[in-house]
Write an enzyme that holds these catalytic residues in place. Sequence first.
Site, PDB file in Angstrom:
ATOM      1  N   THR A 185      41.907  25.203  39.319  1.00 41.94           N
ATOM      2  CA  THR A 185      42.271  24.204  38.295  1.00 41.94           C
ATOM      3  C   THR A 185      41.219  23.098  38.238  1.00 41.94           C
ATOM      4  O   THR A 185      40.842  22.632  37.156  1.00 41.94           O
ATOM      5  CB  THR A 185      43.653  23.596  38.632  1.00 41.94           C
ATOM      6  OG1 THR A 185      44.592  24.653  38.685  1.00 41.94           O
ATOM      7  CG2 THR A 185      44.093  22.589  37.587  1.00 41.94           C
ATOM      8  N   HIS A 196      38.421  24.312  36.244  1.00 42.36           N
ATOM      9  CA  HIS A 196      38.687  24.218  34.794  1.00 42.36           C
ATOM     10  C   HIS A 196      38.425  22.792  34.300  1.00 42.36           C
ATOM     11  O   HIS A 196      37.848  22.580  33.234  1.00 42.36           O
ATOM     12  CB  HIS A 196      40.145  24.588  34.478  1.00 42.36           C
ATOM     13  CG  HIS A 196      40.412  26.061  34.556  1.00 42.36           C
ATOM     14  ND1 HIS A 196      39.930  26.942  33.615  1.00 42.36           N
ATOM     15  CD2 HIS A 196      41.101  26.805  35.451  1.00 42.36           C
ATOM     16  CE1 HIS A 196      40.313  28.166  33.935  1.00 42.36           C
ATOM     17  NE2 HIS A 196      41.018  28.118  35.050  1.00 42.36           N
TER      18      HIS A 196
HETATM   19  P1  NAD Z   1      40.201  32.811  40.272  1.00 42.41           P
HETATM   20  O1  NAD Z   1      39.777  32.537  38.877  1.00 42.41           O
HETATM   21  O2  NAD Z   1      39.349  32.385  41.397  1.00 42.41           O
HETATM   22  O3  NAD Z   1      40.497  34.376  40.447  1.00 42.41           O
HETATM   23  C1  NAD Z   1      40.632  35.282  39.417  1.00 42.41           C
HETATM   24  C2  NAD Z   1      39.858  36.530  39.790  1.00 42.41           C
HETATM   25  O4  NAD Z   1      40.087  37.521  38.799  1.00 42.41           O
HETATM   26  C3  NAD Z   1      38.345  36.289  39.869  1.00 42.41           C
HETATM   27  O5  NAD Z   1      37.867  36.616  41.174  1.00 42.41           O
HETATM   28  C4  NAD Z   1      37.805  37.224  38.789  1.00 42.41           C
HETATM   29  O6  NAD Z   1      36.544  37.789  39.121  1.00 42.41           O
HETATM   30  C5  NAD Z   1      38.910  38.275  38.738  1.00 42.41           C
HETATM   31  N1  NAD Z   1      38.840  39.181  37.560  1.00 42.41           N
HETATM   32  C6  NAD Z   1      38.133  39.036  36.416  1.00 42.41           C
HETATM   33  N2  NAD Z   1      38.301  40.128  35.631  1.00 42.41           N
HETATM   34  C7  NAD Z   1      39.116  40.976  36.302  1.00 42.41           C
HETATM   35  C8  NAD Z   1      39.640  42.276  36.004  1.00 42.41           C
HETATM   36  N3  NAD Z   1      39.380  42.904  34.855  1.00 42.41           N
HETATM   37  N4  NAD Z   1      40.450  42.854  36.933  1.00 42.41           N
HETATM   38  C9  NAD Z   1      40.737  42.230  38.098  1.00 42.41           C
HETATM   39  N5  NAD Z   1      40.258  40.991  38.422  1.00 42.41           N
HETATM   40  C10 NAD Z   1      39.464  40.379  37.526  1.00 42.41           C
HETATM   41  O7  NAD Z   1      41.642  32.162  40.393  1.00 42.41           O
HETATM   42  P2  NAD Z   1      42.612  31.780  41.613  1.00 42.41           P
HETATM   43  O8  NAD Z   1      42.379  30.360  41.952  1.00 42.41           O
HETATM   44  O9  NAD Z   1      42.602  32.814  42.691  1.00 42.41           O
HETATM   45  O10 NAD Z   1      43.971  31.870  40.789  1.00 42.41           O
HETATM   46  C11 NAD Z   1      44.413  33.125  40.298  1.00 42.41           C
HETATM   47  C12 NAD Z   1      45.091  32.991  38.946  1.00 42.41           C
HETATM   48  O11 NAD Z   1      46.315  32.260  39.095  1.00 42.41           O
HETATM   49  C13 NAD Z   1      44.299  32.226  37.883  1.00 42.41           C
HETATM   50  O12 NAD Z   1      44.557  32.809  36.613  1.00 42.41           O
HETATM   51  C14 NAD Z   1      44.899  30.835  37.941  1.00 42.41           C
HETATM   52  O13 NAD Z   1      44.748  30.137  36.713  1.00 42.41           O
HETATM   53  C15 NAD Z   1      46.344  31.162  38.206  1.00 42.41           C
HETATM   54  N6  NAD Z   1      47.152  30.121  38.877  1.00 42.41           N
HETATM   55  C16 NAD Z   1      48.456  30.080  38.540  1.00 42.41           C
HETATM   56  C17 NAD Z   1      49.300  29.198  39.177  1.00 42.41           C
HETATM   57  C18 NAD Z   1      50.752  29.187  38.830  1.00 42.41           C
HETATM   58  O14 NAD Z   1      51.475  28.316  39.342  1.00 42.41           O
HETATM   59  N7  NAD Z   1      51.209  30.112  38.002  1.00 42.41           N
HETATM   60  C19 NAD Z   1      48.802  28.345  40.167  1.00 42.41           C
HETATM   61  C20 NAD Z   1      47.449  28.422  40.517  1.00 42.41           C
HETATM   62  C21 NAD Z   1      46.629  29.333  39.868  1.00 42.41           C
END
Ligand code: NAD
Length: 341
Positions: A40, A43
């Site tokens: 976050t 972002h």
């Molecule tokens: P991150 O962006 O570091 O991890 C996402 C991963 O997905 C990256 O390593 C990226 O290379 C990978 N990716 C890209 N294309 C892909 C594909 N086709 N197949 C598989 N993987 C692929 O994010 P993070 O900090 O580990 O967080 C994970 C997710 O959770 C993010 O979308 C984030 O926004 C979300 N999030 C949600 C909450 C919630 O409360 N719902 C809280 C925190 C983060």
Amino acid sequence: MKALAKLKAEPGIWQTEVEKPVVGPNDVLIRIKKTAICGTDVHIYKWDEWAQNTIPHGMVVGHEYVGIVEGMGSEVRGFNVGDRVSGEGHITCGYCRNCRAGRVHLCRNTIGVGVNRPGSFAEYLVIPAYNAFKLPDNIPDNIAAIFDPFGNAVHTALSFDLVGEDVLITGAGPIGIMAAAVARHVGARHVVITDVNPYRLDLAMKMGATRAVDVSKQSLKDVMKELGMTEGFDVGLEMSGVPAAFRGMLDTMNHGGKIALLGIPPSDMAIDWNKVIFKGLVIKGIYGREMFETWYKMASLIQSGLDLTPMITHEMPMAEFQQGFDIMCSGQSGKVILNWS
Ligand code: NAD
Ligand code: ZN
């Protein structure tokens, strides 16, 4: 006091001096020891559309931290000066139906630390005492500093029974990797994780995934054949926010499979709903952490031997924050820690 804030409406984050936060009657004052950089925060750093619509000018960012209680309001009970704490970053209202029913993580009036109110990239942070989590002595500072994202992983992974099940995790970001570690620790059979980033897939294997799949090079269905998986995954944890990854998950789930969705897609996401219907899938959205059962489980998992130390790939003094953000933006890292003391 020193803080990192969003001083300009453009990519970047800036060091500045701000007033030490005022402690209300129900608040604790925390002296920050270590903070971690969250997706976050990246972002907000990159100033994407979500950040432009959400972050007020001058906001002090950050919400993953460990620190020491240095003061508290007159109404606070159960904390002492000197307590080592981390804290829940979702500040809830206390009066909506879900809050009053004890389902606090479902509060409809949630406010985010370091998003909607000043955060932890600062020498001091004030939060309601309700949100502070007193840390057992045997949880090291670096691990405590990443309890917020670890909590996302734990909340998601423990949404469904994983014992003896085959689990697919899409997205080997820090949260996906920690979810793989949890799945393995609690007794899943195959823990297959996908990504397109070799660095992170390697880290996932070190942390307990049984198979890492680079979906830009290899098909998930071929890997399943190789593993002798004839029916499909029992549990899916979507942790990428990438529509193609979620579609791939729907394709490879067994009938009656269960999916927890944590990854946040960039916008509307089309899927083939017939797969959900005819496979009889159960889909659950996850936001944040359960207050405070997830926190309790996090501490227990670490105390029962789950080792998150390989997740922390970089640590530096707070003054080198620019390098920290550069590393996080590169994707060549696990968690990056900034040291404030
Ligand atoms: P991150 O962006 O570091 O991890 C996402 C991963 O997905 C990256 O390593 C990226 O290379 C990978 N990716 C890209 N294309 C892909 C594909 N086709 N197949 C598989 N993987 C692929 O994010 P993070 O900090 O580990 O967080 C994970 C997710 O959770 C993010 O979308 C984030 O926004 C979300 N999030 C949600 C909450 C919630 O409360 N719902 C809280 C925190 C983060
Ligand atoms: Zn509420």
